[in-house]
Each structure stands twice: as C-alpha cells, then as structure tokens.
Design a protein around this motif. Sequence first.
Motif, PDB file in Angstrom:
ATOM      1  N   GLY A   1      -8.537  19.556   0.664  1.00  0.00           N
ATOM      2  CA  GLY A   1      -8.440  20.280   1.921  1.00  0.00           C
ATOM      3  C   GLY A   1      -8.925  19.521   3.140  1.00  0.00           C
ATOM      4  N   GLN A   2      -9.350  18.274   2.971  1.00  0.00           N
ATOM      5  CA  GLN A   2      -9.788  17.500   4.124  1.00  0.00           C
ATOM      6  C   GLN A   2      -8.578  17.088   4.934  1.00  0.00           C
ATOM      7  N   TYR A   3      -8.789  16.959   6.247  1.00  0.00           N
ATOM      8  CA  TYR A   3      -7.696  16.504   7.091  1.00  0.00           C
ATOM      9  C   TYR A   3      -8.198  15.497   8.108  1.00  0.00           C
TER      10      TYR A   3
ATOM     11  N   THR B   1       0.844  -1.186   0.000  1.00  0.00           N
ATOM     12  CA  THR B   1       0.000   0.000   0.000  1.00  0.00           C
ATOM     13  C   THR B   1       0.884   1.242   0.000  1.00  0.00           C
ATOM     14  N   PHE B   2       0.515   2.220  -0.807  1.00  0.00           N
ATOM     15  CA  PHE B   2       1.258   3.463  -0.908  1.00  0.00           C
ATOM     16  C   PHE B   2       0.330   4.635  -0.635  1.00  0.00           C
ATOM     17  N   LEU B   3       0.834   5.628   0.076  1.00  0.00           N
ATOM     18  CA  LEU B   3       0.061   6.848   0.306  1.00  0.00           C
ATOM     19  C   LEU B   3       0.071   7.693  -0.955  1.00  0.00           C
ATOM     20  N   ARG B   4      -1.006   8.394  -1.177  1.00  0.00           N
ATOM     21  CA  ARG B   4      -1.066   9.321  -2.310  1.00  0.00           C
ATOM     22  C   ARG B   4      -0.048  10.438  -2.106  1.00  0.00           C
ATOM     23  N   SER B   5       0.488  10.936  -3.189  1.00  0.00           N
ATOM     24  CA  SER B   5       1.523  11.963  -3.108  1.00  0.00           C
ATOM     25  C   SER B   5       0.964  13.318  -2.687  1.00  0.00           C
ATOM     26  N   GLU B   6      -0.340  13.512  -2.769  1.00  0.00           N
ATOM     27  CA  GLU B   6      -0.957  14.801  -2.446  1.00  0.00           C
ATOM     28  C   GLU B   6      -1.214  14.979  -0.957  1.00  0.00           C
ATOM     29  N   LEU B   7      -0.601  14.169  -0.110  1.00  0.00           N
ATOM     30  CA  LEU B   7      -0.836  14.228   1.326  1.00  0.00           C
ATOM     31  C   LEU B   7       0.328  14.890   2.037  1.00  0.00           C
ATOM     32  N   GLU B   8      -0.008  15.704   3.023  1.00  0.00           N
ATOM     33  CA  GLU B   8       0.990  16.330   3.886  1.00  0.00           C
ATOM     34  C   GLU B   8       0.758  15.828   5.307  1.00  0.00           C
ATOM     35  N   LEU B   9       1.832  15.576   6.010  1.00  0.00           N
ATOM     36  CA  LEU B   9       1.764  15.087   7.385  1.00  0.00           C
ATOM     37  C   LEU B   9       2.421  16.106   8.304  1.00  0.00           C
TER      38      LEU B   9
ATOM     39  N   ALA C   1     -10.756   5.761   2.416  1.00  0.00           N
ATOM     40  CA  ALA C   1     -10.853   7.228   2.353  1.00  0.00           C
ATOM     41  C   ALA C   1     -10.203   7.786   1.100  1.00  0.00           C
ATOM     42  N   GLY C   2      -9.586   6.926   0.283  1.00  0.00           N
ATOM     43  CA  GLY C   2      -8.928   7.379  -0.930  1.00  0.00           C
ATOM     44  C   GLY C   2      -7.561   8.008  -0.691  1.00  0.00           C
ATOM     45  N   LEU C   3      -6.987   7.756   0.493  1.00  0.00           N
ATOM     46  CA  LEU C   3      -5.691   8.330   0.839  1.00  0.00           C
ATOM     47  C   LEU C   3      -4.531   7.420   0.491  1.00  0.00           C
ATOM     48  N   ALA C   4      -4.842   6.164   0.251  1.00  0.00           N
ATOM     49  CA  ALA C   4      -3.794   5.187  -0.071  1.00  0.00           C
ATOM     50  C   ALA C   4      -4.295   4.280  -1.198  1.00  0.00           C
ATOM     51  N   VAL C   5      -3.353   3.757  -1.932  1.00  0.00           N
ATOM     52  CA  VAL C   5      -3.660   2.843  -3.043  1.00  0.00           C
ATOM     53  C   VAL C   5      -2.738   1.646  -2.961  1.00  0.00           C
ATOM     54  N   ARG C   6      -3.170   0.566  -3.582  1.00  0.00           N
ATOM     55  CA  ARG C   6      -2.326  -0.642  -3.654  1.00  0.00           C
ATOM     56  C   ARG C   6      -1.471  -0.594  -4.867  1.00  0.00           C
TER      57      ARG C   6
END
Length: 85
Positions: A26-28, A3-11, A80-85
């Motif tokens: 803009g969701q968090y 599983t990989f996180l989408r690149s559009e995410l900030e932590l 939630a669409g934050l990660a993909v396989r």
Amino acid sequence: METFLRSELELAVTEYGAVLLDLRDGQYWQLSRTAARVVQALRDGRGRDGAVADLTSHFDVAVERARQDVDTLLDELRSAGLAVR
C-alpha cells in the motif's frame, strides 16, 4: 543488465507527474513528470535506453544528463524494492 519494474505496481498519471502504488504493502510514491516518463518507458518495455531517448525528445536535456538522471532513478527504484535487475 536491464531493470524491470515489479508487476505489483500501479501507475496513475496526474497533472503533476504520477503516483506509483505498491500493491504489496500500500505504499505510494509521488513522481515528477520526468520520473513518470521514465517509469512509463520501463512499463512499456523500452528499458533504460528507451527512457533516455524519451527524456531527450520531450525535454531540453543532453543525452548524458538524461542518462545520469535515469540511472539515479533506477537506483532509487531498486533500493525501494520497486524494480529488479
């Protein structure tokens, strides 16, 4: 399958865990310290097994329980669409 996180995410790490921001809409999400460690392991390219190893080395948790917790979080991130396989 990894599983990989989408690149559009900030932590952003906080004293209570972390906040994960989806730059697409803009969701968090507020993450616990445990979930933040899992997300950081994914961002670092260590994958599921690396996240499990990180949890067992930092918290008093059995490997099987850590694996279940990581898998549950990964399912939630994918839903939630934050990660993909």
